[in-house]
Design an enzyme around this catalytic site. Structure first.
Site, short mmCIF file in Angstrom:
data_model
loop_
_atom_site.label_atom_id
_atom_site.label_comp_id
_atom_site.label_asym_id
_atom_site.label_seq_id
_atom_site.Cartn_x
_atom_site.Cartn_y
_atom_site.Cartn_z
N HIS A 217 0.89 -1.17 0.00
CA HIS A 217 0.00 0.00 0.00
C HIS A 217 0.92 1.22 0.00
O HIS A 217 1.97 1.20 0.66
CB HIS A 217 -0.83 0.11 1.27
N GLU A 348 -10.81 -6.63 -4.83
CA GLU A 348 -10.69 -7.68 -3.81
C GLU A 348 -11.95 -7.70 -2.95
O GLU A 348 -12.15 -6.81 -2.11
CB GLU A 348 -9.45 -7.40 -2.96
N HIS A 387 -11.21 -13.82 3.32
CA HIS A 387 -12.42 -13.04 3.00
C HIS A 387 -13.53 -13.98 2.53
O HIS A 387 -14.71 -13.76 2.81
CB HIS A 387 -12.14 -12.01 1.90
N ASP A 412 -5.06 -13.71 -2.80
CA ASP A 412 -4.41 -13.33 -1.54
C ASP A 412 -4.42 -14.59 -0.70
O ASP A 412 -5.45 -14.96 -0.10
CB ASP A 412 -5.14 -12.17 -0.85
N ASP A 423 -10.97 -11.63 10.37
CA ASP A 423 -9.94 -11.74 9.36
C ASP A 423 -8.57 -11.92 10.03
O ASP A 423 -7.84 -10.96 10.23
CB ASP A 423 -9.97 -10.43 8.54
N ASP A 425 -5.98 -13.50 8.93
CA ASP A 425 -4.85 -13.41 7.98
C ASP A 425 -3.72 -14.36 8.33
O ASP A 425 -2.56 -13.94 8.48
CB ASP A 425 -4.31 -11.98 7.93
N ASP A 455 -1.02 -12.39 1.85
CA ASP A 455 -1.67 -11.40 2.71
C ASP A 455 -1.85 -12.08 4.07
O ASP A 455 -2.97 -12.39 4.49
CB ASP A 455 -3.01 -10.97 2.09
C1 XUL Z 1 -7.68 -6.37 4.12
C2 XUL Z 1 -6.90 -6.82 2.96
C3 XUL Z 1 -6.00 -5.82 2.36
C4 XUL Z 1 -5.91 -5.89 0.88
C5 XUL Z 1 -5.10 -4.79 0.26
O1 XUL Z 1 -8.50 -7.33 4.66
O2 XUL Z 1 -6.97 -7.95 2.57
O3 XUL Z 1 -4.76 -5.94 2.93
O4 XUL Z 1 -5.36 -7.10 0.46
O5 XUL Z 1 -5.56 -3.55 0.60
CO CO Z 2 -6.04 -9.00 0.98
#
Ligand code: XUL
Ligand code: CO
Length: 592
Positions: A217, A348, A387, A412, A423, A425, A455
């Site tokens: 980002h 996304e 997600h 991702d 989330d 991750d 991610d």
């Molecule tokens: C948030 C997410 C972000 C996107 C990029 O849940 O997945 O990190 O991948 O903005």
């Molecule tokens: Co993401």
């Protein structure tokens, strides 16, 4: 309130007194201490005792997403006790953006420089493939970049990418606790110098891991300035360094703009009711597209961070969706204008978090949005597995929905926790899930110009620099096992056979007429009168997982393989089939 202050102090004290973690951290400590004197020192203790209100200092320690900004009022006091100073400190606490808000960076940016002697990851070798028998945590056991599977090198199936925000800005902080990670190269500031040093660490990491891509980002990599011009200038400086460090092989898999962290985006970016915010978001995306292009990025991502609503009662949903479409149209036009052709714009989907309803809920919703606004040919989807499960689907479902709509662009690669509804991750470690993911990728013929972006972040409790490598290696090995399994199963052809047989009645004359749109209701009614009640065969779901496990077992170690083979063998006895399938399912899960 008191415990928050105490917590902050303890955290701040821990920061100042944090242990040296890497073998060369002692040497680097000098830089860090110097920084602590400039920014962190005055707000930590023991407070230097000058005269009452002699100095007010604004210190800002920023550990990416959890920043602690503390204003100290230094006082005349005889006491040297750290806690005695507690009530003389005036705190501003914010779980703030990974950049200090614009009023605060100037002081921080004087801190240190981006010099760093030697390696950031000393003692970590270039990660190599050693095969399944290797006992090393710092070697690939299944990911063999150059090995050809189904006609493509493994590295080309995956195009693995490191996510800058998790790997280099992740702090281990959560809503209940402060940062747990203090990487030796961090000096506690969000300065431009720190951004550059972090970028050097990023490329050493990428080179040692042996991948060709990274993702970012805009605001992860460079600090905000006081104005957009200053912010863009900061970004340009860091991007110029990144370009130099990338060399000729490494490039971004994708870049994106962070339109969710800064307070200005609290109601969204493209869907904010404030026109000034919409314009700011557009300007930010414009710049982020430019730098992604400049760095040779292959895709550009839109994750609608706060493009959604918290309450429908204060929201004009139709207006917001129209605005979002105009915004994306603007991005398409700008992409063409700057010649970012051949690159893919990706959306996304995510159903909620941070807003309670995000407009790009899932793949199907997003596809419908794109179709409605005539944008379907301009975008593809970036499917994130965590997600997918948040939206009540499996990752495989989302990938298939994207694929059959011609929209599968990127993944991702992460996973959630089945017992935690948010989330998280995590790096994917479930081989069965990875196998399903790879079915879709193979069916899609690969993802290029997309790929797999991690991610995914270290757990809060994993705090060693080496853990960054181990996490990525295990994520890459899991995906590689998924690819090997999926290829084996697809080559075997039994699943494809099962599916083909299931639909074979449509190979008939009537089926063909239906598929060609030539069978009207009168014609079909006549057929029913002629045929009578149809015979409906078994769907054979029980066979599917069993077959998967049997074939997957070939790739496991011999004991597991024998066990799975026995299950398969006994299960051919029809009366035990169903219950043994269930057993096989659980056995496979616990073995993994
Ligand atoms: C948030 C997410 C972000 C996107 C990029 O849940 O997945 O990190 O991948 O903005
Ligand atoms: Co993401």
């Amino acid at each position: 309130m008191c415990w928050i202050l105490a917590g902050l102090l303890i955290e701040a004290e821990r920061w100042a007194a944090r242990p040296a973690r890497s073998p060369n951290a002692g040497r680097q400590g000098a830089t860090q201490i110097k920084c602590a004197e400039v920014t962190a020192g005055p707000r930590l203790g023991p407070v230097s005792h000058g005269s009452w209100l002699e100095r007010r200092k604004l210190g800002c320690v920023d550990m990416s997403r959890a920043s602690v900004c503390i204003r100290t009022v230094e006082q005349d006091d005889k006491s040297d006790s750290f806690f005695a100073s507690l009530f003389k400190l005036d705190f501003l606490f914010s779980v703030g953006p990974p950049t200090c808000p614009a009023e605060r960076p100037a002081e921080a940016s004087r801190c240190g420089d981006d010099e760093w002697e030697g390696e950031f990851f000393p003692g970590i070798p270039k990660i190599k493939y050693e095969g399944p028998k290797s006992k090393s945590h710092l070697a690939f056991k299944y990911y063999n970049a150059e090995e050809v599977i189904l006609g493509k090198k493994m590295k080309d199936w995956f195009r693995f990418s490191v996510a800058f925000w998790h790997t280099f800005r992740g702090t281990g902080g959560d809503p209940f606790g402060a940062s747990t990670k203090y990487w030796p190269w961090e000096d506690g500031t969000n300065s431009l110098a720190m951004a550059k040093r972090r970028m050097r660490a990023n490329f050493e990491f990428i080179n040692k891991l042996g991948v060709d891509f990274w993702c970012f980002h805009d605001r992860d990599i460079a600090p905000d300035g006081k104005t957009l011009e200053e912010t863009n200038k900061n970004l340009d400086e860091v991007v110029a360094l990144a370009k130099e460090l990338q060399g000729s092989k490494i490039r971004p898999l994708w870049g994106t703009a962070q339109l969710f962290y800064h307070p200005r985006y609290m109601h969204g970016g493209a869907t904010s009711p404030e026109v000034g915010v919409y314009a700011y978001a557009a300007a930010q995306v414009k710049k982020a597209m430019e730098v992604t292009y400049y760095l040779g990025g292959e895709n550009y991502v839109f994750w609608g961070g706060r493009e959604g609503y918290q309450s429908l009662l204060n929201t004009d949903m139709e207006k917001e969706l129209n605005h979002m479409a105009r915004f994306l149209e603007g991005a398409v036009n700008y992409k063409k204008k700057i010649g970012f052709n051949g690159r893919t714009l990706l959306i996304e989907p995510k159903p909620q978090e941070p807003t309670k309803h995000q407009y790009d809920w899932d793949a199907a919703t997003t596809a419908n949005f794109l179709r409605k606004y005539g944008l379907i040919d301009e975008f593809k989807l970036n499917i994130e597995c965590n997600h997918a499960t948040l939206s009540g689907h499996s990752c495989h479902h989302e990938l298939e929905t994207a694929r059959i709509n011609g929209l599968l662009g990127n993944i991702d690669a992460n996973t959630g926790d089945p017992q935690t509804g948010w989330d998280t991750d995590q790096f994917m470690t479930d081989i069965a899930e990875a196998t399903m993911v790879m079915f879709s990728v193979i069916e899609n013929g690969g993802l290029a110009p997309g790929g797999f972006n991690f991610d995914a972040k270290l757990r809060r409790e994993s705090t060693d620099v080496g853990d960054l490598f181990i996490a990525h290696i295990s994520g890459m090995d899991t995906m590689a096992r998924g690819l090997r399994n999926a290829a084996r199963i697809m080559e075997d052809g039994s699943i494809a056979d099962l599916v083909k047989k299931r639909y074979q009645s449509f190979d008939s004359e009537v089926g063909a007429a239906i598929e060609a749109g030539k069978a009207d209701f009168e014609y079909l009614e006549k057929k029913v009168m002629e045929w009578g009640e149809p015979e409906v065969p078994s769907g054979k779901q029980v066979m599917k997982p069993l077959r998967l496990f049997h074939l997957g077992a070939v790739l496991m170690d011999p004991i597991k393989a024998l066990f799975m083979y026995c299950i398969f063998f006994f299960s051919s006895c029809a009366c035990f089939q169903t219950c043994l399938c269930t057993l096989a399912h659980f056995a496979n899960k616990s073995f993994r």
